[in-house]
Design an enzyme around this catalytic site. Structure first.
Site, PDB file in Angstrom:
ATOM      1  N   GLY A   2       0.824  -1.195   0.000  1.00 13.26           N
ATOM      2  CA  GLY A   2       0.000   0.000   0.000  1.00 13.26           C
ATOM      3  C   GLY A   2       0.861   1.249   0.000  1.00 13.26           C
ATOM      4  O   GLY A   2       1.974   1.256  -0.533  1.00 13.26           O
ATOM      5  N   GLU A   3       0.352   2.323   0.573  1.00 14.19           N
ATOM      6  CA  GLU A   3       1.047   3.611   0.675  1.00 14.19           C
ATOM      7  C   GLU A   3       1.205   4.318  -0.674  1.00 14.19           C
ATOM      8  O   GLU A   3       1.785   5.389  -0.737  1.00 14.19           O
ATOM      9  CB  GLU A   3       2.452   3.454   1.280  1.00 14.19           C
ATOM     10  CG  GLU A   3       2.532   2.813   2.629  1.00 14.19           C
ATOM     11  CD  GLU A   3       3.962   2.642   3.121  1.00 14.19           C
ATOM     12  OE1 GLU A   3       4.909   3.098   2.434  1.00 14.19           O
ATOM     13  OE2 GLU A   3       4.131   2.043   4.190  1.00 14.19           O
TER      14      GLU A   3
END
Length: 337
Positions: free
Chosen positions: A304-305
């Site tokens: 993610g991120e």
């Protein structure tokens, strides 16, 4: 571009009929240029398609990326009260601090890819409500989060990267996908931040409870009832970019799921979106099939991120460098063009 002045989610859904499309003349010119470059036609594969995609949305034959924006939205979720995540919600704020200090993977990948990163924390001290007991957000709260995403977009950017952070949001993503595209809850649930088999089974039960309450709603109603603030903010950012014809690179499962209610409302909402990578999270392959999108990369990532989207930006830059910098057969005096 218009201000975010929507008073209902129905107003947002109705926006689809007024969206600007890509410049088909520029796209055709870019394709013709690709076919005239010193290579066999089609030999650069997806790199050629990426260049043509960017030409259409930028409205020029030879598109460039001079300014890339990366946005990471962070939120907390009431459904975590059901024990669906092995980490406490405090980790969301701690990771936001890490982003702001430059210590996360997304910071490094944005630096290498040449993207300006901003992190938008959305009421981390006030999680959404548990969607197994009622709607996670009411309509006004969902619109407020969408506004935050909309207003965070730099309309001068040549491309926008989107990502997220939020403990518990893989459960939220699974719930959104199951409600929008069907199947069993277990079809969409994965390990997230490290859930074991027992944890995944719990997540599936929780998702099924949420579907029983909210699965009948229209797509943007599902976003409010099952989503979180970061999911709604991503949807708002996608909308703002679509109106301004800024191409978007979505990250993995959770980010793509955040935009999926827009697609379910009208596929035209996501026509300016690339998907940066195919996440190793269980539901992402199924979600990409439902959206009809092929990812740029498949590196077995699931952090993610925005990390997969940032990595894909480097590939997009390479596609445009070839498109712009290569000589044509006529320029190079090479036979065969």
């Amino acid at each position: 571009m218009q201000d975010f002045d929507f008073t209902s989610l129905n107003d947002v859904a109705a926006l689809a009929s007024a969206l600007p499309g890509p410049d088909e003349h520029a796209a055709r010119a870019a394709r013709a240029r690709q076919d005239s470059l010193t290579k066999p036609p089609g030999s650069l594969g997806t790199l050629e398609d990426l260049a043509v995609f960017m030409a259409g949305w930028q409205g020029v034959e030879r598109p460039r990326i001079e300014q890339a924006q990366a946005l990471v939205f962070a939120g907390n979720h009431g459904v975590c009260a059901r024990g669906v995540n092995p980490f406490p919600q405090e980790v969301t704020a701690q990771m936001v601090a890490n982003f702001n200090a430059g210590g996360a993977a997304i910071n490094q990948l944005c630096r290498v890819a040449g993207a300006e990163l901003s992190v938008v924390a959305l009421d981390l001290d006030r999680p959404t409500r548990d969607f197994t007991a009622g709607p996670a957000m009411d309509e006004a709260e969902c619109l407020q989060a969408m506004r935050a995403g909309w207003e965070a977009v730099d309309l001068g950017a040549d491309v926008l990267i989107l990502g997220e952070m939020g403990i518990g949001n893989s459960t939220v993503a699974a719930a959104l996908c199951a409600a929008l595209f069907g199947g069993e809850a277990s079809d969409w649930v994965g390990a997230g931040t490290g859930s074991d088999a027992e944890g995944r089974a719990l997540k599936a039960r929780v998702v099924a409870e949420g579907l029983a309450l909210h699965g009948h709603l229209p797509p943007l109603g599902i976003l409010a009832a099952l989503g979180g603030r970061e999911q709604a903010a991503i949807a708002g950012a996608v909308l703002a970019a679509r109106i301004a014809r800024v191409p978007v690179i979505l990250d993995g499962f959770i980010c793509t799921a955040s935009a999926a209610p827009l697609h379910a409302a009208d596929p035209a909402f996501l026509s300016h979106c690339l998907v940066g990578h195919r996440s190793a999270e269980a539901g992402h392959r199924r979600l990409l099939e439902a959206l009809g999108k092929e990812p740029v990369l498949d590196f077995a990532m699931r952090l993610g991120e925005g990390t997969g989207a940032a990595l894909a930006l480097g590939v997009l830059r390479a596609a445009l460098a070839c498109h712009d910098g290569m000589a044509t057969f006529a320029d190079a005096g090479v036979s065969g063009g």
